[in-house]
Design an enzyme around this catalytic site. Sequence first.
Site, mmCIF file in Angstrom:
data_model
loop_
_atom_site.group_PDB
_atom_site.id
_atom_site.type_symbol
_atom_site.label_atom_id
_atom_site.label_comp_id
_atom_site.label_asym_id
_atom_site.label_seq_id
_atom_site.Cartn_x
_atom_site.Cartn_y
_atom_site.Cartn_z
ATOM 1 N N SER A 70 0.828 -1.213 0.000
ATOM 2 C CA SER A 70 0.000 0.000 0.000
ATOM 3 C C SER A 70 0.856 1.254 0.000
ATOM 4 C CB SER A 70 -0.909 0.032 1.231
ATOM 5 O OG SER A 70 -1.793 -1.056 1.249
HETATM 6 N N1 SAH Z 1 -1.187 -4.668 3.917
HETATM 7 C C1 SAH Z 1 -0.372 -4.940 2.764
HETATM 8 C C2 SAH Z 1 -1.015 -4.508 1.458
HETATM 9 C C3 SAH Z 1 -1.902 -5.533 1.025
HETATM 10 S S1 SAH Z 1 -2.610 -5.486 -0.563
HETATM 11 C C4 SAH Z 1 1.006 -4.361 2.875
HETATM 12 O O1 SAH Z 1 1.269 -3.635 3.865
HETATM 13 O O2 SAH Z 1 1.832 -4.632 2.016
HETATM 14 C C5 SAH Z 1 -4.000 -6.520 -0.162
HETATM 15 C C6 SAH Z 1 -3.683 -7.945 0.218
HETATM 16 O O3 SAH Z 1 -4.919 -8.562 0.563
HETATM 17 C C7 SAH Z 1 -3.085 -8.780 -0.899
HETATM 18 O O4 SAH Z 1 -1.871 -9.329 -0.462
HETATM 19 C C8 SAH Z 1 -4.132 -9.868 -1.143
HETATM 20 O O5 SAH Z 1 -3.576 -11.115 -1.494
HETATM 21 C C9 SAH Z 1 -4.824 -9.926 0.196
HETATM 22 N N2 SAH Z 1 -6.169 -10.496 0.211
HETATM 23 C C10 SAH Z 1 -7.172 -10.360 -0.702
HETATM 24 N N3 SAH Z 1 -8.268 -11.052 -0.302
HETATM 25 C C11 SAH Z 1 -7.944 -11.634 0.892
HETATM 26 C C12 SAH Z 1 -8.649 -12.484 1.808
HETATM 27 N N4 SAH Z 1 -9.905 -12.885 1.604
HETATM 28 N N5 SAH Z 1 -8.005 -12.876 2.933
HETATM 29 C C13 SAH Z 1 -6.721 -12.495 3.179
HETATM 30 N N6 SAH Z 1 -6.005 -11.707 2.355
HETATM 31 C C14 SAH Z 1 -6.607 -11.269 1.231
#
Ligand code: SAH
Length: 223
Positions: A70
């Site tokens: 993010s």
């Molecule tokens: N917080 C992260 C950014 C994440 S982007 C950071 O600091 O880098 C969003 C993430 O949510 C992705 O890695 C994606 O794989 C995950 N995601 C999407 N749907 C999900 C679900 N149902 N359960 C867990 N993770 C999920």
Amino acid sequence: MFTTDNFNEEDRMRGQRTKLVVELRKKGISSEKVLEAIGKVPRQLFFPKDFEQFVYRDAAFPIGHGQTISQPYTVAFQTELLHIQKGDKILEIGTGSGYQAAVLSAMGANVYSVEVVKSLLVEATKVLKNIDSNIKLFHGDGTLGLSSEAPFDAILVTAGAPDVPETYMQQLKIGGRLVIPVGQNRESQQMLRVTRTSQTEFRTEVFGNFKFVPLLGAKGWKT
Ligand code: SAH
């Protein structure tokens, strides 16, 4: 707690991080605790190798598997909305690179983070095991929350949801906060904060527009 004390990094990286903190302050982030945490966490550890020049830009960046780390402003904005106190038990949905989890840990929170993409979780585990942190990682569909560890002081969703899954509301302590980007399509979301004011009552506040990757799963978007 996450600490950089025994982490020997280049001054150049530290200098760029200080500039990022100044930029986030200018953009409206005002919580000193949040800015201090962003100022401590070495974002380069969570970043793809060979892209050093992008590490401290205020932008999202691809981390593989169609996912992103993010934007620092977004991390700071969501973290500010959570109103974290030291020792709070926080659930993060979407570990991704692990950066957001490290920021929460740097604020003294006990972090439980769920990621659905196994290989991202493996990478994040490698990075986080080298630093002193209060972060526990879980593999699975985070739209179901984490009932084994509930209730939480706060829940942070870092992927865009079609609506607010009831499971999260039920896994909040009374007084607990859920911060979640919600949108009717996958392209844009509004940031919501849902506060549990009593056993049966919740207050919802709406903040600005954001763009996240989709929250996939049983209570999220279907692939
Ligand atoms: N917080 C992260 C950014 C994440 S982007 C950071 O600091 O880098 C969003 C993430 O949510 C992705 O890695 C994606 O794989 C995950 N995601 C999407 N749907 C999900 C679900 N149902 N359960 C867990 N993770 C999920």
